[in-house]
Scaffold this motif. Structure first.
Motif, PDB file in Angstrom:
ATOM      1  N   UNK A   1       1.078   3.971   9.801  1.00 54.34           N
ATOM      2  CA  UNK A   1       2.066   5.030   9.663  1.00 54.34           C
ATOM      3  C   UNK A   1       3.570   4.520   9.817  1.00 54.34           C
ATOM      4  N   UNK A   2       3.611   3.267  10.209  1.00 48.21           N
ATOM      5  CA  UNK A   2       5.046   2.939  10.310  1.00 48.21           C
ATOM      6  C   UNK A   2       5.428   2.147   9.223  1.00 48.21           C
ATOM      7  N   UNK A   3       4.512   1.967   8.294  1.00 50.19           N
ATOM      8  CA  UNK A   3       4.920   1.082   6.988  1.00 50.19           C
ATOM      9  C   UNK A   3       5.128   2.144   5.700  1.00 50.19           C
ATOM     10  N   UNK A   4       5.986   1.930   4.825  1.00 47.27           N
ATOM     11  CA  UNK A   4       6.077   2.607   3.776  1.00 47.27           C
ATOM     12  C   UNK A   4       4.977   2.129   2.731  1.00 47.27           C
ATOM     13  N   UNK A   5       4.533   3.018   2.016  1.00 45.63           N
ATOM     14  CA  UNK A   5       3.584   3.129   1.030  1.00 45.63           C
ATOM     15  C   UNK A   5       3.651   4.018  -0.019  1.00 45.63           C
ATOM     16  N   UNK A   6       3.938   3.829  -1.384  1.00 46.31           N
ATOM     17  CA  UNK A   6       4.386   4.976  -2.286  1.00 46.31           C
ATOM     18  C   UNK A   6       3.055   5.693  -2.604  1.00 46.31           C
ATOM     19  N   UNK A   7       3.236   6.751  -3.263  1.00 46.07           N
ATOM     20  CA  UNK A   7       2.314   7.676  -3.862  1.00 46.07           C
ATOM     21  C   UNK A   7       1.141   7.004  -4.646  1.00 46.07           C
ATOM     22  N   UNK A   8       1.523   6.155  -5.775  1.00 43.75           N
ATOM     23  CA  UNK A   8       0.834   5.665  -6.452  1.00 43.75           C
ATOM     24  C   UNK A   8      -0.019   4.421  -5.886  1.00 43.75           C
ATOM     25  N   UNK A   9       0.604   3.426  -4.694  1.00 44.00           N
ATOM     26  CA  UNK A   9       0.093   2.612  -4.268  1.00 44.00           C
ATOM     27  C   UNK A   9      -1.150   3.613  -3.240  1.00 44.00           C
ATOM     28  N   UNK A  10      -0.914   4.435  -2.435  1.00 42.25           N
ATOM     29  CA  UNK A  10      -1.810   5.058  -1.909  1.00 42.25           C
ATOM     30  C   UNK A  10      -2.968   5.685  -2.454  1.00 42.25           C
ATOM     31  N   UNK A  11      -2.660   6.183  -3.777  1.00 43.21           N
ATOM     32  CA  UNK A  11      -3.785   6.637  -4.703  1.00 43.21           C
ATOM     33  C   UNK A  11      -4.751   5.624  -4.914  1.00 43.21           C
ATOM     34  N   UNK A  12      -4.072   4.159  -5.363  1.00 37.31           N
ATOM     35  CA  UNK A  12      -4.984   3.026  -5.814  1.00 37.31           C
ATOM     36  C   UNK A  12      -5.724   2.682  -4.472  1.00 37.31           C
ATOM     37  N   UNK A  13      -5.296   2.961  -3.373  1.00 42.53           N
ATOM     38  CA  UNK A  13      -6.001   2.421  -2.137  1.00 42.53           C
ATOM     39  C   UNK A  13      -7.095   3.356  -1.867  1.00 42.53           C
ATOM     40  N   UNK A  14      -6.732   4.664  -2.030  1.00 43.53           N
ATOM     41  CA  UNK A  14      -8.032   5.656  -1.622  1.00 43.53           C
ATOM     42  C   UNK A  14      -8.988   6.159  -2.822  1.00 43.53           C
ATOM     43  N   UNK A  15      -8.522   5.395  -3.900  1.00 42.95           N
ATOM     44  CA  UNK A  15      -9.656   5.638  -4.923  1.00 42.95           C
ATOM     45  C   UNK A  15     -10.254   4.224  -5.483  1.00 42.95           C
ATOM     46  N   UNK A  16     -10.077   3.372  -4.410  1.00 34.80           N
ATOM     47  CA  UNK A  16     -10.635   1.704  -4.681  1.00 34.80           C
ATOM     48  C   UNK A  16     -11.923   1.720  -4.730  1.00 34.80           C
ATOM     49  N   UNK A  17     -12.714   2.754  -3.981  1.00 34.49           N
ATOM     50  CA  UNK A  17     -14.164   2.538  -3.788  1.00 34.49           C
ATOM     51  C   UNK A  17     -14.468   2.034  -2.068  1.00 34.49           C
ATOM     52  N   UNK A  18     -13.205   1.695  -1.530  1.00 37.92           N
ATOM     53  CA  UNK A  18     -13.344   1.498  -0.099  1.00 37.92           C
ATOM     54  C   UNK A  18     -14.018   2.547   0.563  1.00 37.92           C
ATOM     55  N   UNK A  19     -14.853   2.246   1.755  1.00 39.84           N
ATOM     56  CA  UNK A  19     -15.788   3.502   2.622  1.00 39.84           C
ATOM     57  C   UNK A  19     -14.883   4.316   3.452  1.00 39.84           C
ATOM     58  N   UNK A  20     -13.682   3.869   3.868  1.00 38.01           N
ATOM     59  CA  UNK A  20     -13.174   4.617   4.773  1.00 38.01           C
ATOM     60  C   UNK A  20     -11.631   4.351   4.964  1.00 38.01           C
ATOM     61  N   UNK A  21     -10.705   5.257   5.342  1.00 35.97           N
ATOM     62  CA  UNK A  21      -9.157   4.705   5.786  1.00 35.97           C
ATOM     63  C   UNK A  21      -9.231   4.734   7.231  1.00 35.97           C
ATOM     64  N   UNK A  22      -8.815   3.941   7.926  1.00 36.37           N
ATOM     65  CA  UNK A  22      -8.326   3.788   9.113  1.00 36.37           C
ATOM     66  C   UNK A  22      -7.023   3.575   9.428  1.00 36.37           C
TER      67      UNK A  22
END
Length: 239
Positions: A16-37
């Protein structure tokens, strides 16, 4: 909640203390990973945790909070992972902080959503090692002994090998793997691309990828398929 995390082979960890843009977050969340911690060792607040959760909730995947600071205990997560740093002489990181949390929040704690992690911190230069005073000079046998305490004596659902900031010694990871019979073995630290991801995935149940997201997103995304396509070595079911 053990069954909730059982399918997790690959997890992205967001700070939460590090910057991540909306496009980057979308790529992470739609990557096929099983979960976000969600979690971090320093700078985690209620405000920045709420903000990150709200952004992640736009996507349909499990989201867990690793509770490292009582001030950042935010409602609305699917799961709350509670670290217990086993290899520290400071008992506040094993039981003390946990007692204070129970005294403070009492009946508000969603016990059915909590999952304890037996942390073994093995990189002395990491923030978590400095914060908790962890003894990172362990031999492979020493790390495996702590893992057995978590697995067999404490019956914790997760054993977490934390090398935060550097890639771990895979012989130590292998030694731990051979001694863990029931807990789900998590690995985190120094995964900067597919090569490290494959090595960790062969020995561990779940690979957590974090820092590389903020330095080289393309390489971070490659770790998803690398982990999921790697078969695990058979593990002895020690009694």
């Amino acid at each position: 909640m053990r069954q909730f995390i059982k399918p997790w082979r690959h997890v992205f960890k967001l700070d939460p203390d590090r910057e991540l843009g909306d496009r980057e977050l979308e790529a992470v969340c739609q990557s096929g990973t099983d979960a976000i911690l969600v979690g971090g060792s320093t700078g985690v607040t209620y405000s920045n945790t709420v903000s990150l959760l709200a952004r992640i909730r736009k996507y349909n995947l499990p989201c867990a909070l690793e509770v490292s600071d009582l001030e950042a205990a935010v409602p609305g997560f699917d799961l709350y992972m509670i670290p217990m740093v086993l290899n520290t002489p400071d008992t506040s990181w094993i039981l003390g902080q946990h007692r204070r949390a129970i005294e403070r929040f009492g009946s508000l704690i969603p016990w059915d959503l909590l999952l304890a992690e037996g942390y073994i911190v093995l990189n002395e230069d990491s923030s978590v090692a400095r914060l908790t005073g962890a003894d990172c000079s362990l031999s492979a046998e020493g790390a495996a002994a702590y893992a057995q305490i978590a697995d067999k004596l404490m019956n914790l659902p997760v054993v977490y090998l934390e090398y935060s900031g550097s890639f771990g010694d895979m012989e130590t990871v292998r030694e731990v793997r051979e001694m863990v019979g029931h807990s789900q073995l998590f690995y985190g630290g120094g995964v900067t691309g597919a090569s490290e991801a494959v090595q960790a995935a062969a020995l561990c149940d779940t690979v957590v990828v974090g820092n590389i997201i903020y330095r080289d997103l393309e390489q971070a995304l490659l770790t998803v398929q690398a982990v999921k396509s790697t078969p695990q070595l058979e593990r002895e079911q020690w009694l």
